[in-house]
Structures are given as C-alpha cells and as structure tokens.
Scaffold this motif. Structure first.
Motif, PDB file in Angstrom:
ATOM      1  N   THR A 229      -2.350   5.484 -13.199  1.00 47.04           N
ATOM      2  CA  THR A 229      -2.827   5.887 -14.514  1.00 47.04           C
ATOM      3  C   THR A 229      -4.308   5.566 -14.662  1.00 47.04           C
ATOM      4  OG1 THR A 229      -0.644   5.441 -15.469  1.00 47.04           O
ATOM      5  CG2 THR A 229      -2.500   5.623 -17.002  1.00 47.04           C
ATOM      6  N   ALA A 230      -5.119   6.571 -14.986  1.00 44.53           N
ATOM      7  CA  ALA A 230      -6.544   6.337 -15.201  1.00 44.53           C
ATOM      8  C   ALA A 230      -6.742   5.396 -16.399  1.00 44.53           C
ATOM      9  CB  ALA A 230      -7.256   7.666 -15.447  1.00 44.53           C
ATOM     10  N   GLY A 231      -7.722   4.516 -16.288  1.00 44.55           N
ATOM     11  CA  GLY A 231      -7.981   3.575 -17.373  1.00 44.55           C
ATOM     12  C   GLY A 231      -7.018   2.418 -17.417  1.00 44.55           C
ATOM     13  N   SER A 232      -6.315   2.164 -16.323  1.00 44.06           N
ATOM     14  CA  SER A 232      -5.394   1.028 -16.254  1.00 44.06           C
ATOM     15  C   SER A 232      -6.132  -0.269 -16.584  1.00 44.06           C
ATOM     16  CB  SER A 232      -4.804   0.929 -14.849  1.00 44.06           C
ATOM     17  OG  SER A 232      -4.247  -0.349 -14.614  1.00 44.06           O
ATOM     18  N   PRO A 233      -5.552  -1.148 -17.419  1.00 47.01           N
ATOM     19  CA  PRO A 233      -6.222  -2.415 -17.755  1.00 47.01           C
ATOM     20  C   PRO A 233      -6.339  -3.360 -16.556  1.00 47.01           C
ATOM     21  CG  PRO A 233      -3.977  -2.395 -18.615  1.00 47.01           C
ATOM     22  CD  PRO A 233      -4.259  -1.006 -18.120  1.00 47.01           C
ATOM     23  N   TRP A 234      -5.580  -3.109 -15.498  1.00 50.99           N
ATOM     24  CA  TRP A 234      -5.646  -3.956 -14.310  1.00 50.99           C
ATOM     25  C   TRP A 234      -6.689  -3.467 -13.301  1.00 50.99           C
ATOM     26  CZ3 TRP A 234      -0.919  -2.338 -16.371  1.00 50.99           C
ATOM     27  CH2 TRP A 234      -0.129  -3.353 -16.928  1.00 50.99           C
TER      28      TRP A 234
ATOM     29  N   SER B 176       0.813  -1.220   0.000  1.00 49.39           N
ATOM     30  CA  SER B 176       0.000   0.000   0.000  1.00 49.39           C
ATOM     31  C   SER B 176       0.847   1.271   0.000  1.00 49.39           C
ATOM     32  CB  SER B 176      -0.937  -0.001   1.207  1.00 49.39           C
ATOM     33  OG  SER B 176      -0.198  -0.034   2.418  1.00 49.39           O
ATOM     34  N   ASP B 177       2.063   1.204   0.516  1.00 48.73           N
ATOM     35  CA  ASP B 177       2.919   2.396   0.591  1.00 48.73           C
ATOM     36  C   ASP B 177       3.811   2.566  -0.638  1.00 48.73           C
ATOM     37  OD1 ASP B 177       1.934   2.973   3.154  1.00 48.73           O
ATOM     38  OD2 ASP B 177       3.403   1.651   4.097  1.00 48.73           O
ATOM     39  N   ALA B 178       3.721   1.640  -1.571  1.00 49.59           N
ATOM     40  CA  ALA B 178       4.589   1.701  -2.762  1.00 49.59           C
ATOM     41  C   ALA B 178       4.068   2.730  -3.757  1.00 49.59           C
ATOM     42  CB  ALA B 178       4.670   0.330  -3.422  1.00 49.59           C
ATOM     43  N   SER B 179       4.971   3.441  -4.379  1.00 49.71           N
ATOM     44  CA  SER B 179       4.581   4.401  -5.422  1.00 49.71           C
ATOM     45  C   SER B 179       4.418   3.708  -6.774  1.00 49.71           C
ATOM     46  CB  SER B 179       5.621   5.514  -5.533  1.00 49.71           C
ATOM     47  OG  SER B 179       6.917   4.967  -5.814  1.00 49.71           O
ATOM     48  N   ASP B 180       5.127   2.594  -6.982  1.00 52.00           N
ATOM     49  CA  ASP B 180       4.985   1.824  -8.219  1.00 52.00           C
ATOM     50  C   ASP B 180       3.634   1.121  -8.250  1.00 52.00           C
ATOM     51  OD1 ASP B 180       7.522   2.563  -8.966  1.00 52.00           O
ATOM     52  OD2 ASP B 180       8.473   0.745  -8.182  1.00 52.00           O
ATOM     53  N   ASP B 181       3.152   0.801  -9.437  1.00 54.55           N
ATOM     54  CA  ASP B 181       1.878   0.108  -9.581  1.00 54.55           C
ATOM     55  C   ASP B 181       2.022  -1.032 -10.576  1.00 54.55           C
ATOM     56  OD1 ASP B 181       1.969   1.353 -12.043  1.00 54.55           O
ATOM     57  OD2 ASP B 181       0.451   2.857 -11.553  1.00 54.55           O
ATOM     58  N   ASN B 182       0.911  -1.465 -11.178  1.00 48.57           N
ATOM     59  CA  ASN B 182       0.950  -2.620 -12.075  1.00 48.57           C
ATOM     60  C   ASN B 182       1.796  -2.382 -13.323  1.00 48.57           C
ATOM     61  OD1 ASN B 182      -0.774  -4.997 -11.199  1.00 48.57           O
ATOM     62  ND2 ASN B 182      -2.180  -3.298 -10.798  1.00 48.57           N
ATOM     63  N   TYR B 183       1.985  -1.132 -13.701  1.00 51.49           N
ATOM     64  CA  TYR B 183       2.862  -0.852 -14.838  1.00 51.49           C
ATOM     65  C   TYR B 183       4.312  -1.197 -14.505  1.00 51.49           C
ATOM     66  CZ  TYR B 183      -0.985   1.469 -17.222  1.00 51.49           C
ATOM     67  OH  TYR B 183      -2.181   1.740 -17.853  1.00 51.49           O
ATOM     68  N   ASN B 184       4.608  -1.310 -13.239  1.00 46.78           N
ATOM     69  CA  ASN B 184       5.931  -1.777 -12.779  1.00 46.78           C
ATOM     70  C   ASN B 184       5.816  -3.150 -12.099  1.00 46.78           C
ATOM     71  OD1 ASN B 184       5.846   1.504 -12.078  1.00 46.78           O
ATOM     72  ND2 ASN B 184       7.638   0.817 -13.249  1.00 46.78           N
ATOM     73  N   GLU B 185       4.753  -3.882 -12.455  1.00 49.56           N
ATOM     74  CA  GLU B 185       4.500  -5.241 -11.964  1.00 49.56           C
ATOM     75  C   GLU B 185       4.324  -5.294 -10.440  1.00 49.56           C
ATOM     76  OE1 GLU B 185       7.438  -7.945 -13.428  1.00 49.56           O
ATOM     77  OE2 GLU B 185       7.003  -7.515 -15.533  1.00 49.56           O
ATOM     78  N   ARG B 186       3.733  -4.246  -9.883  1.00 48.08           N
ATOM     79  CA  ARG B 186       3.483  -4.218  -8.444  1.00 48.08           C
ATOM     80  C   ARG B 186       1.974  -4.076  -8.198  1.00 48.08           C
ATOM     81  NH1 ARG B 186       6.868  -3.595  -4.177  1.00 48.08           N
ATOM     82  NH2 ARG B 186       8.550  -2.953  -5.568  1.00 48.08           N
ATOM     83  N   PHE B 187       1.378  -5.112  -7.622  1.00 46.60           N
ATOM     84  CA  PHE B 187      -0.049  -5.126  -7.319  1.00 46.60           C
ATOM     85  C   PHE B 187      -0.256  -4.595  -5.903  1.00 46.60           C
ATOM     86  CE2 PHE B 187      -4.119  -6.918  -6.100  1.00 46.60           C
ATOM     87  CZ  PHE B 187      -4.866  -6.833  -7.264  1.00 46.60           C
ATOM     88  N   ARG B 188      -1.170  -3.618  -5.750  1.00 42.33           N
ATOM     89  CA  ARG B 188      -1.333  -2.954  -4.449  1.00 42.33           C
ATOM     90  C   ARG B 188      -2.726  -3.187  -3.872  1.00 42.33           C
ATOM     91  NH1 ARG B 188       0.470   3.120  -5.714  1.00 42.33           N
ATOM     92  NH2 ARG B 188      -1.194   2.828  -7.257  1.00 42.33           N
ATOM     93  N   MET B 189      -2.744  -3.408  -2.550  1.00 46.88           N
ATOM     94  CA  MET B 189      -3.996  -3.595  -1.819  1.00 46.88           C
ATOM     95  C   MET B 189      -3.970  -2.716  -0.570  1.00 46.88           C
ATOM     96  SD  MET B 189      -4.208  -7.761  -2.002  1.00 46.88           S
ATOM     97  CE  MET B 189      -5.639  -7.807  -0.907  1.00 46.88           C
ATOM     98  N   THR B 190      -5.147  -2.533   0.016  1.00 49.26           N
ATOM     99  CA  THR B 190      -5.225  -1.779   1.266  1.00 49.26           C
ATOM    100  C   THR B 190      -4.533  -2.549   2.389  1.00 49.26           C
ATOM    101  OG1 THR B 190      -7.387  -2.752   1.753  1.00 49.26           O
ATOM    102  CG2 THR B 190      -7.359  -0.628   0.611  1.00 49.26           C
ATOM    103  N   LYS B 191      -3.977  -1.801   3.338  1.00 53.42           N
ATOM    104  CA  LYS B 191      -3.250  -2.437   4.437  1.00 53.42           C
ATOM    105  C   LYS B 191      -4.184  -3.069   5.454  1.00 53.42           C
ATOM    106  CE  LYS B 191       0.528  -0.562   5.754  1.00 53.42           C
ATOM    107  NZ  LYS B 191       1.562   0.361   6.310  1.00 53.42           N
ATOM    108  N   TRP B 192      -5.339  -2.423   5.733  1.00 50.52           N
ATOM    109  CA  TRP B 192      -6.298  -2.927   6.710  1.00 50.52           C
ATOM    110  C   TRP B 192      -7.605  -3.287   6.021  1.00 50.52           C
ATOM    111  CZ3 TRP B 192      -5.080  -4.005  11.680  1.00 50.52           C
ATOM    112  CH2 TRP B 192      -3.926  -3.435  12.205  1.00 50.52           C
ATOM    113  N   THR B 193      -8.208  -4.388   6.447  1.00 52.24           N
ATOM    114  CA  THR B 193      -9.475  -4.847   5.891  1.00 52.24           C
ATOM    115  C   THR B 193     -10.356  -5.387   7.015  1.00 52.24           C
ATOM    116  OG1 THR B 193      -8.307  -5.536   3.884  1.00 52.24           O
ATOM    117  CG2 THR B 193     -10.549  -6.341   4.154  1.00 52.24           C
TER     118      THR B 193
END
Length: 230
Positions: A206-211, A152-169
C-alpha cells in the motif's frame, strides 16, 4: 561498551598467560606464518543496527538492538610476509526491534526484525611485525550476505504484521585484531565494523504505508567481535 571492555580484558589475560610480557618470551609457533594456506574457525557475538534515511522530515524510527551470535570458518591464503587473503563464511543470528512513534496503535508500533544471515566475506589482512608471541593486524574487505529471515517472498506486509527485507545484501567491513601465538594454537580476537551498501527494505503493498512509505533507505550497520582459533 561493556562487551568491548570484557573483550579487551580477556585478551590481556591471554597475553599474561602466554608470557608475552616476559623480557625474553619463548617463541611459540615460530614458522606458522610461513604456511601457504591454513584453516580455522571463529565464535563471537554481534550487535547490528539500522540506519534510516527519509523522504521527508519526520520523527525517527527507534531501533532497539540486541546481542547476537556468530560462528564460522576461516580459509587463509598467504600472499606475502604482511598480507593475507581471507574467506570467512559464517552464520550470524541477530534481532532488531523497531518502534514507529508516528503510529498511534501500540500493537502496530513495534516490529521485531529477526535475521539469520549467512555471510560470504572476501577480506585482506595486513599484519604488522611480530613482537614475541603477538602480532597485531588490520582487516577489511567486502561481503555479500543471504538473509534467511528476510520474508522477501511473502505477499503479506506490515498490515499483516510481516516485515520484509531483501534476501541478499552487500557489505563492506573493516576492523583490527591481534594474533596471539600459544604453544598449541593461534588465538585471534578481533573487532570489525560492518556497513550495508544497499537499501534492504521491501516496501509495503500500500502506497503511503506508515511503516515504509516515508523511508528512502534502510541499511544495516554494526559490529562483530570474533574469537578465532587456528
């Protein structure tokens, strides 16, 4: 289903060894349920999935599940003859493999989502009448979980092969099990369903990300099978 069958078979073996099918079984741990507070621990496995909701009609993201591992502690407070309050903090390790069919690049289609949750559940246990050395029960409640692998604290996203989720659920849980009274301890196998209350997906930059662009909500669901010892 094979794992659930194995769980039920294992429970039947325990039943037979405990002599609960005897006409007049020896009653083990006769006063155990009268304790105000008792402690225990559990081991088990889990299989978690994702439920996706979409903003527009599209081909579903395919979720491949794997079998994970659970371990934790049990604190039990007796409220009455039939009701107990439970706190069962535990570590749950799991992995889900997401395949995005709308993405053409094979390398970008797959995202391996590895999660290590620390669960903090607050549960109510309702136990039926004891029959010999067994006592079935229902259990349910709510929990909050910290995902140590959320990114959740990473600035990279799926365009850099990093999948992000919320820290608390937050989750709600419901299940059933059986307390089996042996000569030396209480063995309690149980099955529990778990369902997320909130969206866990962090969208790409990025808006409109395919992921993530067409995902309205992504929520965890699945089940735990725990073997508890008191």
């Amino acid at each position: 289903m094979k794992k659930i069958f194995a769980f039920l078979l294992f429970s039947q073996i325990i039943f037979a060894q405990g002599g609960i099918f005897d006409k007049n079984p020896i009653i083990n741990q006769e006063n155990w349920n009268k304790q105000r507070v008792h402690w225990g621990y559990y081991l088990g496995f889990n299989q978690l999935d994702f439920k996706f909701d979409y903003l527009s009609v599209t081909e579903d993201v395919q979720v491949g599940t794997t079998t994970g591992f659970n371990v934790g502690l049990i604190g039990n407070l007796r409220l009455s003859e039939y009701f107990d309050f439970r706190f069962e903090p535990g570590l749950y390790i799991t992995q889900r493999n997401l395949t995005y069919p709308n993405i053409l690049s094979t390398s970008d289609q797959l995202r391996e989502v590895k999660s290590t949750y620390i669960f903090f559940p607050l549960l109510i246990k309702y136990s039926a009448l004891r029959a010999g050395n067994v006592r079935p029960f229902l259990i349910g409640g709510v929990s909050t979980a910290l995902n140590l692998g959320s990114n959740s604290d990473a600035s990279d996203d799926n365009y850099n092969e990093r999948f992000r989720m919320t820290k608390w659920t937050n989750f709600y849980e419901a299940g059933f099990g059986i307390d089996i009274y042996t000569e030396y301890f209480i063995f309690s196998p149980s099955i529990r369903g778990v369902f997320s209350m909130n969206d866990e997906l962090i969208r790409d930059n990025t808006a409109g990300s395919p992921w993530t662009g067409n995902v309205d909500a992504m929520k965890t669901r699945g089940f735990f099978v725990n073997f508890a010892f008191h």
